[in-house]
Write a protein that holds these residues in place. Sequence first.
Motif, mmCIF file in Angstrom:
data_model
loop_
_atom_site.group_PDB
_atom_site.id
_atom_site.type_symbol
_atom_site.label_atom_id
_atom_site.label_comp_id
_atom_site.label_asym_id
_atom_site.label_seq_id
_atom_site.Cartn_x
_atom_site.Cartn_y
_atom_site.Cartn_z
ATOM 1 N N THR A 196 -5.447 -8.040 -6.776
ATOM 2 C CA THR A 196 -6.093 -6.983 -6.020
ATOM 3 C C THR A 196 -5.228 -6.645 -4.822
ATOM 4 O OG1 THR A 196 -8.136 -6.284 -4.933
ATOM 5 C CG2 THR A 196 -7.445 -8.569 -4.596
ATOM 6 N N ALA A 197 -5.325 -5.403 -4.365
ATOM 7 C CA ALA A 197 -4.540 -4.976 -3.218
ATOM 8 C C ALA A 197 -5.281 -3.872 -2.485
ATOM 9 C CB ALA A 197 -3.166 -4.486 -3.660
ATOM 10 N N VAL A 198 -5.041 -3.828 -1.187
ATOM 11 C CA VAL A 198 -5.608 -2.795 -0.330
ATOM 12 C C VAL A 198 -4.462 -2.036 0.316
ATOM 13 C CG1 VAL A 198 -7.006 -2.305 1.703
ATOM 14 C CG2 VAL A 198 -7.689 -4.122 0.132
ATOM 15 N N ASN A 199 -4.534 -0.707 0.279
ATOM 16 C CA ASN A 199 -3.557 0.138 0.962
ATOM 17 C C ASN A 199 -4.282 0.966 2.020
ATOM 18 O OD1 ASN A 199 -0.680 0.271 -0.501
ATOM 19 N ND2 ASN A 199 -2.264 -0.198 -2.003
ATOM 20 N N TYR A 200 -3.775 0.901 3.250
ATOM 21 C CA TYR A 200 -4.446 1.569 4.372
ATOM 22 C C TYR A 200 -3.415 2.272 5.229
ATOM 23 C CZ TYR A 200 -6.506 2.023 9.039
ATOM 24 O OH TYR A 200 -6.912 2.495 10.266
ATOM 25 N N ALA A 201 -3.616 3.547 5.494
ATOM 26 C CA ALA A 201 -2.749 4.332 6.360
ATOM 27 C C ALA A 201 -3.589 4.906 7.488
ATOM 28 C CB ALA A 201 -2.069 5.448 5.584
#
Length: 934
Positions: free
Chosen positions: A591-596
């Motif tokens: 699982t991975a989270v990408n946040y900008a």
Amino acid sequence: MKKNLLSAAVKGALGFTAAAIMVPAMPAFAQQDAEMVEEVIVTGSRIKRQDLESVTPLTSIGAEEFKISGNLNIEQKLAELPQTIPSFGPSSNNPGDGTARVDLRGLGATRTVVLVNGRRYIPSTQSGIVDLNSIPSTLIRSVDVITGGASAVYGSDALAGVVNFQMVDDFEGVQMTSLYDVTEDGDGAKRNIDLTIGGNFAEGRGNATVYASWTDRDAVFQADRDFSRNTWEEGDTDGDGVNDSLVPGGSASIPGAIAFLGRGNNITFDPDGTSRLFQDPEDRFNYAPANYLQLPQERFLVSAFTHYDLTDKVTAYGEMAFSHNEVPTELAPTPATTDVQVNPNTPFFDAAFQQLLKDRNVANGLNENAPSTVRVTRRMEENGSRQSVDNRDAFRILTGFRGDINDDWSFDAYYSYSNLERINQLNNDVAASRFRQAILVTDDGTQCQDTSNGCVPLNIWGEGNISQEAIDFINVGATNTTSITQEVISASVSGVLATIPTADEPIGVVVGLEHRDDESSSRPDSFLSSGDVLGFNAGEATVGGYTAMEVFAEMNVPLISGRKGIESLSLWGAARYSDYSNIGGVTSFATAVNYAPIDMVKFRAGYQESVRAPNVSELYLGSSNGFPGATDPCAEGNATPDTDLDLCAAMAGVPAGSFEQTNTQIEGIFGGNPELKEESSSTITFGAVIEPMDGLDIAIDYYDIEIEDAISVFGGGVNNTLDLCYNEFKDINSPYCQAISRYSDGTVNVVTALNANIGLIETRGIDFNINYGTDLNFGIEGASYLSIGFNSSYLLQYDETPVADLASRKDECAGNFGITCGSPRPEFNWNTRASWQTGPLTVSALVRYIDGTDDEAKGDGVQLVVPSIDEEYYLDLSLGYAVTESFDLNFGIKNVLDTEPTRLGDSQEQANTFPSTYDLLGPRYFLSASYRFE
């Protein structure tokens, strides 16, 4: 005329791959949709977009990098990446098997998956490793390196990551390329000729591309360079009992022969048969000159790619590849070491040695004239250097269909079949049985006491005394055959679901099935399987296989976009269930989270739990012997304060320290273990990507990988097993002590170290990368473009715990090298390329830095002559010029600074250094040309 040639080429390509296209569609169980992989995980159209959008750390190498660097062999370019530890390559002579490999994070080539166009490629060894020699470098569009693990996406083996080769499969025209590369000394030349033909057909609905290549590489021997022509070891030159300098060393197996008659009474022989005491190290044999420093190679490659739009929504595609690789290795003449029976009255002996044997017989209660058993070693120079010639013929065919189901959903299904046939020829070995038979001669020395098989007397007692007739009698060659097949049937469906109200993009989904069947067999000939050899590693057959049935799913969920403080926020997940015929069901997930928070700053964090199933070699490898470097704690001068001297005496049958360790290598017995279970790993990654201005990208990523139940040799190897027995567990009944057997004089005979789930591997570090590009208002026609790329990796930890039950015993290898840690693992590696392009001219420079490393024994307070390997800088320069729109020239110099490796003594791999890590041959010059017919 050009049109006719092109038409013929296209028709030939179509015929070449028609079988792949016309194979009926099968029930398909797939890995992952290739297009979805490209969009979400693996690649994009530009390097910076790949780095910015990947959910795990990723580095990409474009086709231009291979062109301007003059790299014929892919593994050499990959070895320059800070994220890799160099593995087998052009200088891997011993160890080596003719393959070229990539090893991400230093976790081993078996834990790195190599893909071509997002799909598994031809396995070249029974451990499933892909030989990079079989991948055509000229057809590479890009190479994408994902580190931090990818088993949930790609299945078993991807604990360290994935290397994906994206190939050109839509070429139009005819292109010829060639390259010549030679060292400053005028040796080690490499030659390469490529031909690529392709074109569209059926009014643009299809394309066919055919590629053929020939590569030839000359040998360089260790005798050809100052640093490698001698065998060096640490020695005491002032007699104070402490090693203080490197001295010429080598092997105790010498052309004059040694008879081991007890400590301090090792007898050698002059050419006239005169016996005398062996003088150590003066009498040792320098085995270095006969070894390769660069392996010769001849390679042929043929590849074909084609696709055809059957309808507006369905495309059929096919791939075909064939490669032939011939790579020999060469070692010094056979060190024949064995127990033999000798006639005390042999006329080859002088009177003194005859009397010594007779007195020894009497002391042992025998008739003085009875045959006497003696352990001997003899370097068989008259028999010539040992040669191992590897011929690998690899073939792969793939056919598939992809297309759209509707506006939101698409599918991809394919079948691939791979086969590799390896013939390994061994030359100039010695048959152990005939060696022993020919030594026991009559009193007059004119014939063997056992005359069967046409036995000819063998006079090993003194350099140069063996007759050609005797050589012909004992000389033996061997041929080993290996066959490997892999079948993959795969299918997947990808599409989009609803869009969350707070996001701009819909949820993306991939689901699929994959079935994989791996089978292989390796059968040594009768000499090797019987153990009747003295110079090569005896071994038994390895036969086995397994199947895997897998189901997987992926989902990318955009959660929020376009809000203040949340430019974008998404969640990605992948899961895979695999049912293996040998270990049962296992599960991987990621699982991975990408946040900008803003458009120019992006954060990513991921967690993965993965498995790696044991491969055919690990499970079923037939027992074979090898000779790794190791230290016997019970031998003279090797004991530490922790060594149990009483245990040494009990197991050796003689007091500890009463015998010498005559060779730095100790024989081990290695083999498979059908009871192995899977490895399991957990991986944490998090990082940030920043775009502070147009043309500038900065990425920093942290990784933490832990592998439990790691598969390796028992005890962590021969050296570790000896250490664990005498310095740690100190119990004669422990499995580590039970694995050790000794000769009657106390020296180690062999250590049995079969495969096992041994313990724990932990590594963590930080990658830091910068890419910058800008237009300049000067140059040809008043404009130019400057690009600078900086890639680096800082290794914070690399620990191996060889025994899970002994957690306090860790081998800390970050920043170290040595017998246990192996190749150097620098704490800091970086490279930077600067290129300036104006009009038809491109000028480029690559600087590589390898941090200094320490001998692992340095931290133990051991006095070392070479405690560290110096940091190294390498500079490569290249110049490219487009003479016309169709004709390109590239010229370059590699290792401009003539950087030489630090010369090592005992703690080395081969050639007094680590050949895969450091440049060995000095500056190289290359010239390449490319001409394209449209």
